[in-house]
Design an enzyme around this catalytic site. Structure first.
Site, PDB file in Angstrom:
ATOM      1  N   CYS A 143       0.727  -1.132  -0.119  1.00  9.95           N
ATOM      2  CA  CYS A 143       0.230   0.039   0.320  1.00  9.95           C
ATOM      3  C   CYS A 143       0.802   0.993   0.444  1.00  9.95           C
ATOM      4  CB  CYS A 143      -1.161  -0.564   1.201  1.00  9.95           C
ATOM      5  SG  CYS A 143      -1.889   1.278   1.125  1.00  9.95           S
ATOM      6  N   HIS A 177      -9.200  -3.959  -2.189  1.00  8.32           N
ATOM      7  CA  HIS A 177      -8.703  -3.218  -1.118  1.00  8.32           C
ATOM      8  C   HIS A 177      -8.795  -1.432  -1.281  1.00  8.32           C
ATOM      9  CE1 HIS A 177      -4.168  -2.015  -0.289  1.00  8.32           C
ATOM     10  NE2 HIS A 177      -4.267  -1.246  -0.505  1.00  8.32           N
ATOM     11  N   GLU A 178      -8.969  -1.100  -2.596  1.00  7.53           N
ATOM     12  CA  GLU A 178      -9.054   0.392  -2.877  1.00  7.53           C
ATOM     13  C   GLU A 178     -10.758   0.960  -2.113  1.00  7.53           C
ATOM     14  OE1 GLU A 178      -6.868   2.023  -3.789  1.00  7.53           O
ATOM     15  OE2 GLU A 178      -5.830   0.530  -4.326  1.00  7.53           O
ATOM     16  N   HIS A 217      -9.972   1.358   1.308  1.00  7.77           N
ATOM     17  CA  HIS A 217      -9.594   3.105   1.576  1.00  7.77           C
ATOM     18  C   HIS A 217     -10.850   3.562   2.060  1.00  7.77           C
ATOM     19  CE1 HIS A 217      -5.345   2.666   1.588  1.00  7.77           C
ATOM     20  NE2 HIS A 217      -4.884   1.964   0.481  1.00  7.77           N
TER      21      HIS A 217
HETATM   22 ZN    ZN Z   1      -3.558   1.117  -0.291  1.00 10.60          ZN
END
Ligand code: ZN
Length: 179
Positions: free
Chosen positions: A104, A146-147, A150
């Protein structure tokens, strides 16, 4: 002008906030077009394959993803199209999981092995205000999760219960060389 040095690092509270959705007018705005261009540029400069707006201190539901087979950070991956997602919603289509080594840009220098559902459905609005649905599996499904995490204030390290699976990049590279 923001550059890759302006990517927020873990510990910054903005990375832990729930991001706000975009309105249609906001998606259409010139300001947002400039923001998206800037995100591509910052992501490229940093050698990333995805970037979410909260990572550059904008707590809004926007992420960009582009996998690149010539990526130094992720050798061996297949290239993907460019995705610009506003207000994405994710559904897990299976309870089966897959593990991938994730990194990341907000957690520089580390890699972690994360298990996630291996088949997902993602609904989002694109830059032209079109509603899109994607069914994804494999590494791309991991990158989308993953995104989108966020945008919910979550980081991949939250998903690693076995701390032996969290490594410094130097050790990660050695591990791969010894395979
Ligand atoms: Zn990330």
């Amino acid at each position: 002008m923001l550059g890759h040095k302006d990517i927020l690092k873990m510990g910054n509270p903005i990375l832990r906030k729930i991001a706000q959705p975009f309105s249609e007018d906001e998606i259409k705005s010139n300001e947002t077009k400039i923001l998206v261009e800037r995100m591509w540029k910052i992501m490229e400069e940093a050698g990333g394959i995805g970037l979410a707006a909260p990572q550059i201190a904008i707590s809004k539901q926007l992420a960009v993803i582009r996998l690149d087979e010539s990526s130094d950070r992720y050798p061996g991956i297949d290239s993907s199209p460019e995705y610009v997602m506003f207000n994405p919603k994710i559904q897990h289509l299976t309870e089966d999981t897959q593990g991938h080594w994730e990194g990341c840009l907000s957690i520089p220098g580390l890699r972690g092995y994360v298990e996630r559902p291996n088949k997902i459905s993602v609904d989002f609005t694109d830059q032209n205000l079109e509603s899109k649905n994607l069914i994804l599996d494999g590494f791309l499904a991991t990158v989308f999760q993953h995104e989108i995490d966020h945008l919910k204030g979550k980081l991949y390290v939250d998903l690693i219960s076995n701390k032996e699976l969290l490594l410094y990049e130097e050790e990660f590279i050695k591990l791969n060389e010894n395979k």
